[in-house]
Design an enzyme around this catalytic site. Structure first.
Site, mmCIF file in Angstrom:
data_model
loop_
_atom_site.group_PDB
_atom_site.id
_atom_site.type_symbol
_atom_site.label_atom_id
_atom_site.label_comp_id
_atom_site.label_asym_id
_atom_site.label_seq_id
_atom_site.Cartn_x
_atom_site.Cartn_y
_atom_site.Cartn_z
ATOM 1 C CG HIS A 192 -1.011 4.496 -5.218
ATOM 2 N ND1 HIS A 192 -2.262 5.026 -4.972
ATOM 3 C CD2 HIS A 192 -0.911 3.394 -4.436
ATOM 4 C CE1 HIS A 192 -2.887 4.263 -4.070
ATOM 5 N NE2 HIS A 192 -2.095 3.256 -3.739
ATOM 6 C CB CYS B 125 -5.570 0.810 -1.362
ATOM 7 S SG CYS B 125 -4.629 2.315 -1.665
ATOM 8 C CG LEU B 126 -2.027 1.878 3.732
ATOM 9 C CD1 LEU B 126 -0.609 2.385 3.907
ATOM 10 C CD2 LEU B 126 -2.590 1.404 5.058
ATOM 11 N N GLY C 295 2.963 -1.227 1.507
ATOM 12 C CA GLY C 295 3.490 -0.346 0.475
ATOM 13 C C GLY C 295 2.862 1.027 0.593
ATOM 14 C CD GLN D 81 -0.939 5.193 -1.091
ATOM 15 O OE1 GLN D 81 0.142 4.639 -1.238
ATOM 16 N NE2 GLN D 81 -1.950 4.591 -0.478
ATOM 17 C CG HIS E 269 -1.605 -1.344 -4.993
ATOM 18 N ND1 HIS E 269 -2.864 -1.813 -4.694
ATOM 19 C CD2 HIS E 269 -1.478 -0.180 -4.302
ATOM 20 C CE1 HIS E 269 -3.465 -0.968 -3.875
ATOM 21 N NE2 HIS E 269 -2.643 0.037 -3.614
ATOM 22 C CD GLU E 270 2.289 1.000 -3.033
ATOM 23 O OE1 GLU E 270 2.026 2.218 -3.104
ATOM 24 O OE2 GLU E 270 1.657 0.227 -2.309
#
Ligand SMILES: [Zn+2]
Length: 180
Positions: free
Chosen positions: A139, A93-94, A46, A51, A135-136
């Site tokens: 963000h 997480c990225l 995702g 981000q 989670h997204e």
């Protein structure tokens, strides 16, 4: 389409809430495509526009790592309309390199949003998909999964990152495990 750089903690842009998309135009379409390309290249399951430093409410997800592309979800202005149950998932997480931690979230969610061709859609998710959707969407509120763990754990991670920065360790060189 272009591969873009994924911002990593402690970049301040990750804390800024995103604004709703007002017009689903060519720019939004290009943003969605960049998100998709950057997510698959990472690789991650995702990615949210903040981000990439873009503060618009756009997310992409694909939690199926076996048939990449088939279960791609692209959502503009996603909103959680139903949330049920609870699940503890080991998240990564990225944007939070070299770290995972258990986070408690709803086990099942129903999310409403818009497609790039301006259709309103609903996405229902359970387990990993539910976790990834929450989670997204976090963000988009300027929230990272480490904001949902204990202060002690967060502080320990923050100190590790500070040390890497002090020592000149490039954060991009760190692994990005199980990354949402
Ligand atoms: Zn993330």
């Amino acid at each position: 389409m272009a591969l873009r750089t994924i911002l990593t903690y402690p970049a301040s842009e990750l804390k800024e809430p995103a604004r709703p998309v007002q017009n689903i135009d060519a720019d939004v379409d290009a943003l969605v495509q960049d998100l998709v390309e950057t997510m698959y290249a990472a690789p991650g399951v995702g990615l949210a526009a903040p981000q990439l430093g873009v503060h618009e409410r756009v997310i992409v997800l694909d939690v199926d790592d076996e048939s990449s592309g088939k279960h791609l979800i692209k959502l503009i202005n996603p909103v959680i309309v139903e949330a049920e149950g609870s699940i503890v998932w080991e998240e990564g997480c990225l944007s939070v390199v070299d770290y995972t931690a258990e986070v408690k979230r709803a086990k099942h969610v129903l999310v409403k949003g818009w497609t790039t061709d301006e259709k309103e859609i609903e996405v229902e998710g359970e387990d990993l998909l539910a976790v990834a959707l929450q989670h997204e969407i976090d963000h988009l509120e300027g929230k990272l999964f480490i904001d949902r763990i204990s202060r002690l754990k967060r502080d320990l991670y923050r100190r590790r990152v500070k040390k890497w920065i002090r020592e000149g360790v490039p954060l991009e060189s760190k692994k990005r495990a199980v990354s949402i």
